[in-house]
Design a protein around this motif. Structure first.
Motif, mmCIF file in Angstrom:
data_model
loop_
_atom_site.group_PDB
_atom_site.id
_atom_site.type_symbol
_atom_site.label_atom_id
_atom_site.label_comp_id
_atom_site.label_asym_id
_atom_site.label_seq_id
_atom_site.Cartn_x
_atom_site.Cartn_y
_atom_site.Cartn_z
ATOM 1 N N TYR A 193 0.858 -1.191 0.000
ATOM 2 C CA TYR A 193 0.000 0.000 0.000
ATOM 3 C C TYR A 193 0.893 1.239 0.000
ATOM 4 N N PRO A 194 0.908 2.000 -1.080
ATOM 5 C CA PRO A 194 1.762 3.185 -1.154
ATOM 6 C C PRO A 194 1.430 4.178 -0.039
ATOM 7 N N ARG A 195 2.442 4.886 0.405
ATOM 8 C CA ARG A 195 2.255 5.866 1.484
ATOM 9 C C ARG A 195 2.055 7.281 0.957
ATOM 10 N N THR A 196 2.322 7.490 -0.310
ATOM 11 C CA THR A 196 1.989 8.774 -0.929
ATOM 12 C C THR A 196 0.954 8.527 -2.027
ATOM 13 N N SER A 197 0.140 9.523 -2.280
ATOM 14 C CA SER A 197 -0.951 9.381 -3.251
ATOM 15 C C SER A 197 -0.519 9.860 -4.631
ATOM 16 N N PRO A 198 -1.281 9.514 -5.669
ATOM 17 C CA PRO A 198 -1.013 10.087 -7.003
ATOM 18 C C PRO A 198 -1.064 11.616 -6.985
ATOM 19 N N ARG A 199 -1.936 12.175 -6.167
ATOM 20 C CA ARG A 199 -2.012 13.632 -6.088
ATOM 21 C C ARG A 199 -0.711 14.221 -5.553
ATOM 22 N N PHE A 200 -0.129 13.563 -4.548
ATOM 23 C CA PHE A 200 1.140 14.058 -4.007
ATOM 24 C C PHE A 200 2.207 14.072 -5.098
ATOM 25 N N GLY A 201 2.294 12.983 -5.856
ATOM 26 C CA GLY A 201 3.267 12.932 -6.933
ATOM 27 C C GLY A 201 3.001 13.961 -8.018
ATOM 28 N N ALA A 202 1.735 14.190 -8.328
ATOM 29 C CA ALA A 202 1.386 15.154 -9.372
ATOM 30 C C ALA A 202 1.736 16.574 -8.954
ATOM 31 N N GLU A 203 1.599 16.888 -7.653
ATOM 32 C CA GLU A 203 1.854 18.248 -7.181
ATOM 33 C C GLU A 203 3.304 18.469 -6.763
ATOM 34 N N THR A 204 4.100 17.401 -6.741
ATOM 35 C CA THR A 204 5.514 17.563 -6.372
ATOM 36 C C THR A 204 6.396 17.043 -7.515
ATOM 37 N N CYS A 205 6.683 15.747 -7.509
ATOM 38 C CA CYS A 205 7.514 15.136 -8.547
ATOM 39 C C CYS A 205 7.261 13.637 -8.553
ATOM 40 N N PRO A 206 7.567 12.951 -9.636
ATOM 41 C CA PRO A 206 7.419 11.492 -9.644
ATOM 42 C C PRO A 206 8.377 10.858 -8.641
ATOM 43 N N PRO A 207 8.074 9.655 -8.197
ATOM 44 C CA PRO A 207 8.997 8.963 -7.284
ATOM 45 C C PRO A 207 10.378 8.821 -7.926
ATOM 46 N N ARG A 208 11.403 9.085 -7.147
ATOM 47 C CA ARG A 208 12.780 8.929 -7.619
ATOM 48 C C ARG A 208 13.265 7.506 -7.337
ATOM 49 N N GLN A 209 13.895 6.909 -8.319
ATOM 50 C CA GLN A 209 14.494 5.598 -8.121
ATOM 51 C C GLN A 209 15.859 5.758 -7.444
ATOM 52 N N PRO A 210 16.259 4.794 -6.602
ATOM 53 C CA PRO A 210 17.517 4.949 -5.848
ATOM 54 C C PRO A 210 18.744 5.195 -6.703
ATOM 55 N N ASP A 211 18.759 4.684 -7.932
ATOM 56 C CA ASP A 211 19.937 4.858 -8.781
ATOM 57 C C ASP A 211 19.870 6.101 -9.664
ATOM 58 N N GLU A 212 18.799 6.871 -9.543
ATOM 59 C CA GLU A 212 18.674 8.095 -10.335
ATOM 60 C C GLU A 212 19.450 9.232 -9.670
ATOM 61 N N PRO A 213 19.960 10.173 -10.473
ATOM 62 C CA PRO A 213 20.668 11.312 -9.874
ATOM 63 C C PRO A 213 19.717 12.191 -9.068
ATOM 64 N N VAL A 214 20.265 12.829 -8.053
ATOM 65 C CA VAL A 214 19.484 13.764 -7.240
ATOM 66 C C VAL A 214 19.436 15.101 -7.970
ATOM 67 N N GLN A 215 18.218 15.597 -8.195
ATOM 68 C CA GLN A 215 18.033 16.842 -8.929
ATOM 69 C C GLN A 215 17.534 17.941 -7.984
ATOM 70 N N GLU A 216 17.485 19.148 -8.522
ATOM 71 C CA GLU A 216 17.048 20.301 -7.733
ATOM 72 C C GLU A 216 15.638 20.109 -7.187
ATOM 73 N N ILE A 217 14.764 19.464 -7.964
ATOM 74 C CA ILE A 217 13.395 19.271 -7.510
ATOM 75 C C ILE A 217 13.336 18.369 -6.279
ATOM 76 N N HIS A 218 14.267 17.409 -6.190
ATOM 77 C CA HIS A 218 14.324 16.533 -5.018
ATOM 78 C C HIS A 218 14.829 17.301 -3.793
ATOM 79 N N GLN A 219 15.778 18.168 -4.016
ATOM 80 C CA GLN A 219 16.274 19.013 -2.927
ATOM 81 C C GLN A 219 15.159 19.904 -2.382
#
Length: 576
Positions: free
Chosen positions: A257-283
């Motif tokens: 059961y995901p702990r964040t909703s589709p709305r949270f992702g839509a209003e912030t950013c898609p889930p980051r995968q562990p091997d993806e680079p950290v971007q400004e939006i994640h900061q």
């Protein structure tokens, strides 16, 4: 005729097990014999396994057998989970939470049954003992308050979940024995720990382990970008806060059961995968989460001050490890003094549960060995070191001038592991299982992150400083013996030791006194004589993904498999 005194337990074993951060503590006649997290012996970080090695060490240290244990205190009460069933079913009345109502009710009921089963397993290992479940937040409260050594204080516990409770405010006082009076509390789904863990996972790090990485990342971002999201998602109330299920769906105690909703992702950013680079939006997302966490924690602290009337505050629970939030409480001047125990998370509830059973037994024996102590685990004063398994390592004994020798090596730029005395309690290395380095060395942070700890380059390193000179470099205004508080730094720190200053202008410091840790105090003073600075970088003796080294073998592995220059292990200088 049997009197009540005959039933007073003199040997109480406190256990945290089967969930995460397994640990054990032992009280004999009110005196804490010891406490250790199982991971320090098993090498499995955050292990949920029964703490067999920890318990074995405690019984051996006391010279007793399982048959000598009078009471076993467990850090959860199964019946408390069942109270969530009707509340969970009421969620079916809302379209936002309807899909989770039945799974949530079933999950809490299942955990209640599972917890009862765990109590029976404990009873099998200790057939002559009375097994007592202790309310989780009460165990947190007692662990925090008894460690403070104060006569009276407000107690604020903020975590992810304890049975149903997530946040509690209490008032504690010490007379013949510690007493804690509940004042207010919040229940799930109003959980700050749940929200922080959910966003940690959304950002690609391990929930329940790497929240500190997100806290460090937050210093690099701009909270304004997503401030409006968290203001809506976690809003304050008169007595605390509430979480909007449209952003963070209610917890289900079952995987999938995901702990964040589709709305949270839509209003912030898609889930980051562990091997993806950290971007400004994640900061920026991390920054907004951390800002809202600090605002909520300060709001709760003000509430604790109001309802308790106390001028001192003890803080416990997993959220208490958010050292920046603790520093914000101190900076706000809400209390005269703030205290966080060395093990504020679930592991420390092994101590709190044992204290609860000792107190409830009616024993008149005062508690001892808990207040203002952190070196509570196993020691290896004269280990037999066979280096055959670590080819390339060599050792030589050091004399009585080990502190001077170590300070000299650090002043010349070496990065050194230190293994001495008893294992620390809690998530921070406090000078007994530490990696030390000079903050004056160019590029030391980059070297530590890249070649020693193998972790993200934005992670900061904590300073340790002699308590008497702390005010030269830090503005905190109170002792911080357990590295649990972030402090603003002075101009002198920015000019002379910028390596310990994080991007947000803070440092998570540890203050050291001679009574607290005589050897580390000597090292700091010796380093100051050589450099003029009584400050060292102190990070835990481990690499990313591994627990702090609890045994000599673990420490030797750390030396052999990392960029450490040397290891000082109980008076022996070991190099590659």
């Amino acid at each position: 005729m049997t009197t009540a005194v005959d039933h007073v337990p003199s040997v109480v074993l406190g256990v945290c097990s089967f969930t995460h951060d397994s640990a054990a503590a032992l009280l004999i006649d009110g005196e804490l014999v010891g406490f250790v997290e199982e991971e320090r012996l098993s090498q499995q970080k955050h292990t949920r396994e029964y703490p067999r090695q920890a318990i074995g060490w405690l019984l051996g240290e006391a010279g007793i057998t399982p048959g000598d244990v009078d009471a076993v205190a467990y850090n959860f009460q199964p019946i408390r989970y069942l109270a969530e069933t009707p509340a969970a079913l009421r969620m079916a009345l809302s379209g936002t939470t309807r899909s989770r109502a039945i799974p949530r009710a079933a999950g809490f009921a299942k955990v209640a049954v599972r917890t009862r089963r765990r109590l029976r397993l404990l009873a099998q290992d200790f057939p002559d003992a009375r097994v007592t479940p202790v309310l989780h937040h009460r165990a947190h409260q007692l662990a925090a308050f008894t460690a403070s050594g104060w006569e009276e204080a407000a107690v604020l516990v903020v975590d992810s979940l304890g049975e149903r409770q997530t946040t509690t405010i209490a008032h504690a006082h010490q007379s013949a024995r510690p007493r804690v009076r509940m004042l207010e509390g919040l229940t799930d789904p109003a959980s700050l720990g749940y929200v922080y863990g959910a966003v940690t996972e959304h950002l690609g790090w391990r929930r329940g382990d790497e929240e500190g990485t997100v806290m460090a990342l937050a210093a690099l971002g701009d909270p304004a970008r997503f401030r409006h999201v968290f203001t809506r998602a976690v809003h304050t109330t008169a007595t605390g806060f509430a979480v909007d299920p449209a952003y963070f769906p209610p917890r289900v105690l079952t995987s999938g059961y995901p702990r964040t909703s589709p709305r949270f992702g839509a209003e912030t950013c898609p889930p980051r995968q562990p091997d993806e680079p950290v971007q400004e939006i994640h900061q920026d997302l991390a920054a907004a989460l951390q800002e809202r966490t600090e605002q909520i924690v300060i709001h709760l602290a003000r509430r604790a001050r109001l309802v308790s009337g106390s001028r001192r505050l003890c803080v416990g629970g997993g959220v208490a490890t958010n050292c920046v939030s603790i520093g914000r409480i101190i900076d706000a001047g809400i209390f005269d003094e703030v205290f966080v125990p060395p093990a504020p998370g679930d592991a420390g509830t092994a101590i709190g549960a044992a204290v609860a059973v000792h107190t409830d037994s009616g024993s008149q024996r005062p508690l001892s060995g808990i207040a203002r102590t952190c070196y509570l685990g196993p020691s290896f004063p004269e280990p037999e070191l066979d280096l055959t398994s670590w080819p390339g390592l060599k050792q030589k004994p050091l004399g009585m001038d080990a502190a001077e020798f170590l300070a000299d090596q650090l002043a010349h730029g070496m990065i050194v592991g230190l293994f001495q005395g008893r294992v620390e309690a809690g998530p921070r290395a406090l000078g007994n299982r530490s990696i030390l380095a000079s903050p004056l060395e160019a590029g030391v942070v980059e070297r530590l992150n890249a070649t020693v700890k193998f972790r993200e380059p934005f992670r900061p390193f904590a300073p340790m400083v002699t308590a008497v000179r702390a005010r030269e470099f830090f503005t905190l205004g109170q002792d911080a013996p357990y590295m649990s508080m972030a402090s603003q730094v002075t101009d002198a720190a920015r000019e002379r030791i910028p390596a310990i200053v994080h991007a947000n202008g803070t440092a998570r410091l540890q203050t050291v006194t001679a009574p607290q840790n005589p050897f580390m105090h000597q090292v700091l003073e010796a380093f100051a004589r050589r450099t003029g600075v009584p400050v060292l970088i102190n990070t835990s003796l481990n690499v990313k993904g591994k627990p702090i080294c609890g045994t000599p073998e673990m420490a030797l592995d750390c030396l052999a498999n990392s960029g450490l220059d040397a290891l000082l292990l109980e008076g022996r200088w070991i190099t590659k």
